[in-house]
Design a protein around this motif. Structure first.
Motif, PDB file in Angstrom:
ATOM      1  N   UNK A  60      -1.705  -8.188 -11.985  1.00  0.00           N
ATOM      2  CA  UNK A  60      -2.501  -7.297 -11.200  1.00  0.00           C
ATOM      3  C   UNK A  60      -1.831  -6.658 -10.217  1.00  0.00           C
ATOM      4  N   UNK A  61      -1.944  -5.212 -10.088  1.00  0.00           N
ATOM      5  CA  UNK A  61      -1.333  -4.546  -9.011  1.00  0.00           C
ATOM      6  C   UNK A  61      -1.583  -5.127  -7.649  1.00  0.00           C
ATOM      7  N   UNK A  62      -0.693  -4.609  -6.656  1.00  0.00           N
ATOM      8  CA  UNK A  62      -0.927  -5.201  -5.285  1.00  0.00           C
ATOM      9  C   UNK A  62      -0.385  -4.284  -4.423  1.00  0.00           C
ATOM     10  N   UNK A  63      -0.889  -3.946  -3.212  1.00  0.00           N
ATOM     11  CA  UNK A  63      -0.419  -3.363  -2.110  1.00  0.00           C
ATOM     12  C   UNK A  63       0.544  -4.211  -1.313  1.00  0.00           C
ATOM     13  N   UNK A  64       1.744  -3.645  -1.058  1.00  0.00           N
ATOM     14  CA  UNK A  64       2.626  -4.398  -0.033  1.00  0.00           C
ATOM     15  C   UNK A  64       3.215  -3.583   0.934  1.00  0.00           C
ATOM     16  N   UNK A  65       3.469  -4.352   2.184  1.00  0.00           N
ATOM     17  CA  UNK A  65       4.152  -3.668   3.146  1.00  0.00           C
ATOM     18  C   UNK A  65       5.151  -4.700   3.522  1.00  0.00           C
TER      19      UNK A  65
END
Length: 244
Positions: A60-65
């Motif tokens: 699944x897609x993920x938001x990363x910083x």
């Protein structure tokens, strides 16, 4: 025939002018050479920097910083960020969907430890019913051979000693990469399809992109021993940092 004499003062003046012209020409050539180097390599990170990137090994897609120079982004399954450049003493901190990442054991210190100068940290993300987990492999940010392409292998597949070779029973590229380890080698630019293997289990074939001398490319073995997955990405720096 009438002999022409410049005189000592005129000769000295002419010689001084010639020396000055040579110096100007040399300075111009040096400046041009520096411009050529800058255009070839671009602005370079600090010598004591370390590097951090994230691989999305989930479905699944993920938001990363990431700490450092790379901008926050959404990573599709199988995608990898560029290397974020960390200044000396900066922890390799990764934020996932707004939360600072902890490792699989629940400790934020392991996943976000401060790397040494020259370290290159690759963090693989997995997701299960308990949330996001990280596995990290630390290597060095350096080319194996500047006259060839560099190929790196990272094994994030649990319970697997990975072999990577050319599809169709071709030559072995990496004979054995232990789980949680990495390896690197120099290769001549070639066109090939590679396969990752955990014992008898093999991944789908992965075509290598066209690589030139000096290029660096990473291979990632993910999944597990029963179903390995082989993916890859060019090694790229997020440098210089983007400006608003």
């Amino acid at each position: 025939m009438k002999r022409i004499s410049l005189g000592k003062s005129k000769v000295a003046g002419a010689m001084a002018a010639a020396v000055a012209a040579t110096a100007l020409l040399s300075a111009g050539m040096a400046h041009a050479a520096a411009d050529d180097v800058a255009s070839l390599y671009g602005p370079q990170p600090p010598a004591d920097a370390s590097y951090l990137r994230v691989l999305n090994a989930s479905s699944q897609a993920v938001r990363v910083a990431l700490a450092g120079s790379e901008a926050p982004q959404t990573l599709a399954p199988g995608a990898v960020t560029r290397f974020s450049v960390l200044t000396q003493g900066t922890p390799a901190r990764v934020t996932v969907d707004g939360k600072v990442l902890a490792d699989a054991a629940g400790s934020a210190t392991t996943a976000n430890a401060t790397p040494r100068a020259g370290d290159a940290v690759t963090v693989a993300l997995r997701h299960d019913t308990k949330g996001w987990h990280a596995t990290r492999i630390v290597g060095r940010y350096e080319r194996v051979d500047g006259l060839k392409a560099t190929l790196r292998a990272f094994n994030f597949a649990s319970g697997c000693s990975a072999k990577i070779g050319v599809d169709g029973n071709g030559p072995t590229v990496f004979a054995l990469v232990a789980a949680g380890a990495q390896d690197a080698r120099a290769i001549n630019p070639v066109s090939a399809k590679l396969v990752g293997q955990c014992g008898a289990a093999a991944s789908a074939a992965l075509p290598l992109p066209t690589l030139a001398a000096g290029d660096s490319y990473s291979l990632f073995v993910t999944g597990d021993a029963a179903k390995p997955v082989l993916s890859g990405a060019r090694d790229a720096l997020a440098w210089p940092p983007a400006t608003n």
